[in-house]
Structures are given as C-alpha cells and as structure tokens.
Scaffold this motif. Structure first.
Motif, PDB file in Angstrom:
ATOM      1  N   PRO A 233       0.342  -1.123  -0.108  1.00 32.23           N
ATOM      2  CA  PRO A 233       0.488   0.141   0.405  1.00 32.23           C
ATOM      3  C   PRO A 233       1.094   1.190   0.057  1.00 32.23           C
ATOM      4  CG  PRO A 233      -0.158  -1.020   2.215  1.00 32.23           C
ATOM      5  CD  PRO A 233       0.924  -1.913   1.207  1.00 32.23           C
ATOM      6  N   PRO A 234       0.112   2.492  -0.110  1.00 30.66           N
ATOM      7  CA  PRO A 234       0.924   3.592  -0.399  1.00 30.66           C
ATOM      8  C   PRO A 234       2.044   4.172   0.816  1.00 30.66           C
ATOM      9  CG  PRO A 234      -1.300   3.822  -1.337  1.00 30.66           C
ATOM     10  CD  PRO A 234      -1.192   3.019  -0.765  1.00 30.66           C
ATOM     11  N   CYS A 235       1.447   3.353   2.449  1.00 29.82           N
ATOM     12  CA  CYS A 235       1.660   3.467   3.554  1.00 29.82           C
ATOM     13  C   CYS A 235       3.075   3.296   3.570  1.00 29.82           C
ATOM     14  CB  CYS A 235       0.751   3.086   4.530  1.00 29.82           C
ATOM     15  SG  CYS A 235       0.648   1.717   4.025  1.00 29.82           S
ATOM     16  N   CYS A 307      -5.557   0.494  10.097  1.00 32.81           N
ATOM     17  CA  CYS A 307      -5.073   1.997   8.635  1.00 32.81           C
ATOM     18  C   CYS A 307      -5.786   2.946  10.249  1.00 32.81           C
ATOM     19  CB  CYS A 307      -6.443   1.777   7.717  1.00 32.81           C
ATOM     20  SG  CYS A 307      -5.679   0.630   6.872  1.00 32.81           S
ATOM     21  N   LEU A 310      -2.273   3.757  11.681  1.00 28.64           N
ATOM     22  CA  LEU A 310      -1.553   4.694  10.865  1.00 28.64           C
ATOM     23  C   LEU A 310      -1.853   6.552  10.863  1.00 28.64           C
ATOM     24  CD1 LEU A 310      -0.896   1.439   8.665  1.00 28.64           C
ATOM     25  CD2 LEU A 310       0.635   2.218  10.987  1.00 28.64           C
ATOM     26  N   CYS A 316      -0.372   7.455   7.831  1.00 30.06           N
ATOM     27  CA  CYS A 316      -0.878   6.408   6.320  1.00 30.06           C
ATOM     28  C   CYS A 316      -0.697   8.510   5.582  1.00 30.06           C
ATOM     29  CB  CYS A 316      -2.709   6.937   6.381  1.00 30.06           C
ATOM     30  SG  CYS A 316      -3.461   6.584   4.904  1.00 30.06           S
ATOM     31  N   PRO A 317      -0.397   8.099   4.372  1.00 25.06           N
ATOM     32  CA  PRO A 317      -0.254   9.013   3.443  1.00 25.06           C
ATOM     33  C   PRO A 317      -1.284   9.765   2.790  1.00 25.06           C
ATOM     34  CG  PRO A 317       0.423   7.397   2.366  1.00 25.06           C
ATOM     35  CD  PRO A 317       0.285   6.741   3.437  1.00 25.06           C
ATOM     36  N   GLY A 319      -4.758   7.644   1.265  1.00 19.60           N
ATOM     37  CA  GLY A 319      -5.497   6.432   0.438  1.00 19.60           C
ATOM     38  C   GLY A 319      -5.318   6.508  -0.614  1.00 19.60           C
ATOM     39  N   CYS A 323      -7.935   1.420  -0.651  1.00 18.54           N
ATOM     40  CA  CYS A 323      -7.115   2.018   0.622  1.00 18.54           C
ATOM     41  C   CYS A 323      -8.809   2.091   1.061  1.00 18.54           C
ATOM     42  CB  CYS A 323      -6.409   3.142   0.732  1.00 18.54           C
ATOM     43  SG  CYS A 323      -4.715   2.667   0.593  1.00 18.54           S
ATOM     44  N   ILE A 326     -10.652  -1.529   2.357  1.00 11.64           N
ATOM     45  CA  ILE A 326      -9.482  -1.819   3.238  1.00 11.64           C
ATOM     46  C   ILE A 326      -9.905  -1.376   4.602  1.00 11.64           C
ATOM     47  CG2 ILE A 326      -9.144  -3.637   1.836  1.00 11.64           C
ATOM     48  CD1 ILE A 326      -6.161  -0.767   3.600  1.00 11.64           C
ATOM     49  N   PRO A 329      -3.442  -2.498   6.239  1.00  8.50           N
ATOM     50  CA  PRO A 329      -2.378  -2.846   5.268  1.00  8.50           C
ATOM     51  C   PRO A 329      -2.365  -4.143   4.558  1.00  8.50           C
ATOM     52  CG  PRO A 329      -1.634  -1.924   6.731  1.00  8.50           C
ATOM     53  CD  PRO A 329      -2.758  -1.901   7.344  1.00  8.50           C
TER      54      PRO A 329
HETATM   55  S1  SF4 Z   1      -5.019   3.618   4.243  1.00 11.09           S
HETATM   56 FE1  SF4 Z   1      -4.315   1.809   4.562  1.00 11.09          FE
HETATM   57  S2  SF4 Z   1      -3.412   0.965   3.712  1.00 11.09           S
HETATM   58 FE2  SF4 Z   1      -3.956   2.411   2.377  1.00 11.09          FE
HETATM   59  S3  SF4 Z   1      -1.823   4.796   2.845  1.00 11.09           S
HETATM   60 FE3  SF4 Z   1      -3.265   4.865   4.782  1.00 11.09          FE
HETATM   61  S4  SF4 Z   1      -2.451   3.289   5.921  1.00 11.09           S
HETATM   62 FE4  SF4 Z   1      -2.221   2.406   4.314  1.00 11.09          FE
END
Ligand code: SF4
Length: 471
Positions: A233-235, A307, A310, A316-317, A319, A323, A326, A329
């Motif tokens: 995933p992006p994170c 998530c 995070l 988390c940048p 999603g 994302c 879900i 991650p």
């Molecule tokens: S939503 Fe969840 S999986 Fe997606 S980037 Fe953020 S932390 Fe990571």
C-alpha cells in the motif's frame, strides 16, 4: 591534540588548515586551490576518500605516514566537502556521512579519556569525566540522541540527576557518532562561482560516485529476495522510498515497516538488510528496534497496526481507491495478490463478483491476458470487434465493491467507460485485479483519458467490456 587527521570535521582541524593561509583567507583561496598543482594530491585523495566512503571500503584509504601527509588528509577532507556540496546528491551525501562517521567511531573507541573530552567539546557537547563515566547535560544529550529515542536511549531509562545524564564510554562514543553524521550531512552552501567550478572539475568523479551509490543500494535490495513491493500500500511504498532517500523516519513509521514485513514472513535479518539500503542506516539502533518489534529479543511479536492507527499516528499518507475498501494494510497486500492466483481461480472469482451472471462457457474461456498486438480502435468499433482492442477512454464511473463469499471478501471495482463514439458509457466486467482498477480510479479522479485493452463480451443480452490491460 595529536592525530587531528583522524577527525577532520572538528573545528580544530579546520583551524590547522587555515594556519596555512593568512588569517581568514582560506575561503577566498578555495577557487585557486582547485587548480593549484601543489594540491593535486589532496584533490585526488578527496575523490578517493569519497569513493571509498560510498563503496563502504574506508579501510582501503590507509593512514598518513608523516606530517605533510596528515596535512594532505585534512585538505582532502575539505575538498571532499566542496565536491559533496556542489554535487548535492542526497544518497551520496548520506552514504558518505554514515561511513565517515563509522570510521571516526572506530577511532574514538581506542582514544584516551582526555581525547574523548576534547572531541566532545569540539563537537559542541561539553562532557565531564566522573570516574569511569561521562556526565553530560540532559539537553545536550536529548539533542545528540534525537534519532535514538528507543529503549536505553530514552531519557527515562537513563536517569537524570541534577540535570545531568551519565554515560559509559561506549555510549558516549556512540552518541558522538550521531553528532558526527549530522555534522557531515550538513554541508555549507557554496558561492555560485565556486560551486560551478567544482562541478566542472569533478563532474566525471561525481557521476562515478552516483553509480556506486546506486549499486550499493541495489545490492542491499537484491539481497532481500522475493518480496513484491508492487503489492504494497501507499503507506509502505512511500515510507520505503523516504527511507532510501535518507529521510529520517519517525518511530511509528519504522514500527509499521517492521511489523508489516514481519507479517509477510520476512526474518529480522532480512528486514535489517532492507533498512541497510538507507543511506543513514544506523546498525545498532535499527537492530535493537527490529529485534524488539519482531519478538526476537522480547518474545512479544507486535501486530501490524490497522489503517485507523496509522492514520492517527500520521503514518498513512492518504490512501488510494483500494484503501477505501480495506481497514488494514495487510488486506491491501492480499487484495493486490489477486494476480498471482491460478487462472481458474481468477475466472471463478470474476464470475462470483459478477453475481454469477453469464453462461459458464463465457467464464471458462474468458481471456486474462492482453495480446501485445491489439489494434487501436474507437470504443464503438471495439464493441463491434471480435477480439481485443486498444481504446482511449474516459472513466465515467468508478466504485470499489465487496462481495462476501463464505467468510471472505472479494474486493473488486465497478467502472463505466466512455468515449465520444458511443451514446452512453459501457459497464466493465468486475475488476478484481487492482493493478488494473487503480489506474482507472486515478484517471477518473483527474478527469483524464486512459488507454485500455479491452474485449467486448455479452452478459445475457447486455454488452460489457472486459478490461485486460490499462496504460
Ligand atoms: S489507508 Fe491504510 S493501507 Fe492505505 S495508505 Fe493509509 S494506512 Fe496504508
């Protein structure tokens, strides 16, 4: 102090070089030094020094044999700073900083107490010897150890008495290494004319260094093995990229990377190798963190944060379209692994996502790969064609969906595609492969057109588009 050449980053070493010039004239002389044949040896040594640092073979540098040699060593350090500053390549700067600091640390380990006190003071951290220990003010300690805030490095685990922290020699030297790295990575900005001249003079050497820095990073990554970061995933991808650029990741981000990799079956040693691809890799602190988090030393293995955790920790940048479907991650990673399933399973899941509509023969024979030679067509022409076509389309509608089968979900995306040769957008078959779905979501968000390879299919009496490739 003797042997200043071992610590050329100290103000005292700089002062020694300045002595060779009328007071205050070193800076103005630098341009001349770049051409002066007298300093050719120091310039060559500077390049050798940088190459050795980037390639992690500082031991190949050897040691000076006399006073003049020592002077050349210190001058070479000065030239190496000019080269790094003009080059301004973060990877090279970080590798050099870390490797040079490690070399300094090795030297410091063998030094007398008086030298350690002197070096500390020169580095801006006054330290007092108390018996076998060293006493440092807690504010100086906090500044110097800001990248080591775990376990024994935490102030609460050190104990503060009268505003002072006590360190043994090993810990003091380790702390000094941190200060040296920071100092080495903090380069002065060169005046435009001087910077240009350095760039001209050392451009070939700089190119060579960049190749070596890349090779060092690739070597470390290759050793990591089969892990597929394309599914992450992006994170994860974002923080991994930051790590490799030498960005100092906050603890929650490192914690996340470590637990995520552990959950994917990576051993602590493999995770260490990943961290070792970072230019600012700090072996001992990283080892401690990794072994603690993975349970190797603590016995308690930590789970990968969800998530929501995070997001609240700022890891988390933000999603993407998957994302939104879900909450963890690892679910992202698992969903992206759809492409690795056997073709029969992929077709079955496509059919389930389409709620079983369409006859069995259609699903059994549905192609899953795009031919390389699909001709370009309009959407209207593609709908009439017998085989796949490449079509530039707009994504009129995109939405992530979930279909529950037993106690598991199939996560897929529903999309409608259009171009100006059709009166209405046409629905795509469920997109269970998110590496196809994500670029469609991206195109929809940006209002851009995107090229897809698609095959027209009939579900009952309705036309659908089966997307085989995107981009
Ligand atoms: S939503 Fe969840 S999986 Fe997606 S980037 Fe953020 S932390 Fe990571």
């Amino acid at each position: 102090m003797r042997d200043l050449w071992r610590y050329p980053f100290l103000p005292a070493a700089h002062a020694e070089i300045e002595k060779m010039y009328p007071r205050g004239q070193l800076e103005s002389q630098l341009e001349k030094l770049l051409d002066d044949p007298l300093y050719g040896e120091a310039r060559a040594l500077a390049v050798e020094r940088l190459n050795a640092a980037v390639a992690d073979r500082m031991e190949s540098l050897g040691t000076p044999v006399d006073e003049r040699d020592e002077e050349m060593y210190m001058l070479s350090y000065l030239f190496s700073r000019l080269i790094l500053s003009a080059q301004a390549d973060t990877k090279v700067i970080n590798w050099v900083g870390v490797t040079e600091a490690l070399r300094a640390e090795r030297s410091l380990k063998g030094e007398e107490t008086s030298t350690l006190l002197y070096v500390s003071e020169q580095l801006g951290v006054p330290v007092k010897a108390v018996g076998e220990q060293f006493q440092v003010h807690y504010t100086a300690y906090l500044t110097a150890t800001k990248n080591l805030r775990t376990g024994k490095w935490k102030l609460v685990n050190r104990g503060v008495v009268d505003g002072k922290v006590m360190l043994d020699q090993r810990t003091l030297v380790r702390m000094l290494r941190e200060i040296v790295v920071e100092h080495l990575q903090d380069l002065p900005e060169l005046p435009g004319k001087l910077g240009k001249k350095v760039l001209e003079r050392f451009s070939n050497d700089m190119e060579n260094m960049q190749v070596m820095a890349k090779e060092r990073q690739e070597r470390a990554l290759r050793e990591l093995g089969q892990l597929d970061f394309g599914k992450a995933p992006p994170c994860f991808s974002g923080h991994l990229a930051d790590l490799q650029e030498g960005v100092n990741l906050p603890h929650p981000a490192r914690f996340f990377l470590t637990t995520f990799l552990t959950a994917l079956g990576q051993e602590p040693e493999q995770i260490m190798q990943l961290y070792a691809t970072a230019p600012d890799f700090k072996e001992s602190v990283t080892r401690y963190q990794v072994e603690h988090i993975t349970g190797k030393v603590s016995g308690a293995e930590y789970d990968t944060p969800s998530c929501s955790s995070l997001i609240s920790q700022g890891v988390c940048p933000g999603g993407n379209a998957l994302c939104r479907e879900i909450i963890h991650p690892l679910s992202y990673y698992r969903t992206m692994a759809e492409r690795e399933k056997p073709d029969g399973v992929k077709r079955k899941r496509l059919r389930l996502a389409a709620a079983g509509s369409g006859d069995a023969k259609l699903w059994a024979q549905l192609p899953l790969k795009a031919p390389a030679d699909a001709p370009p067509r309009s959407l209207a022409a593609a709908l009439r064609a017998d085989g796949p076509s490449r079509v530039a389309v707009q994504v009129e509608y995109f939405r992530g969906k979930r279909t529950k089968i037993d106690d598991k979900y199939i996560r897929w995306a529903s999309a409608r595609l259009v171009d100006d040769t059709v009166a209405r957008s046409v629905e795509a078959l469920p997109l269970t492969q998110w590496e196809l779905a994500l670029p469609l979501a991206h195109a929809r968000e940006r209002g851009e057109s995107v090229e897809v390879t698609l095959l027209p299919v009939k579900l009952g009496n309705q036309s659908r588009l089966h997307v085989l490739a995107v981009g």
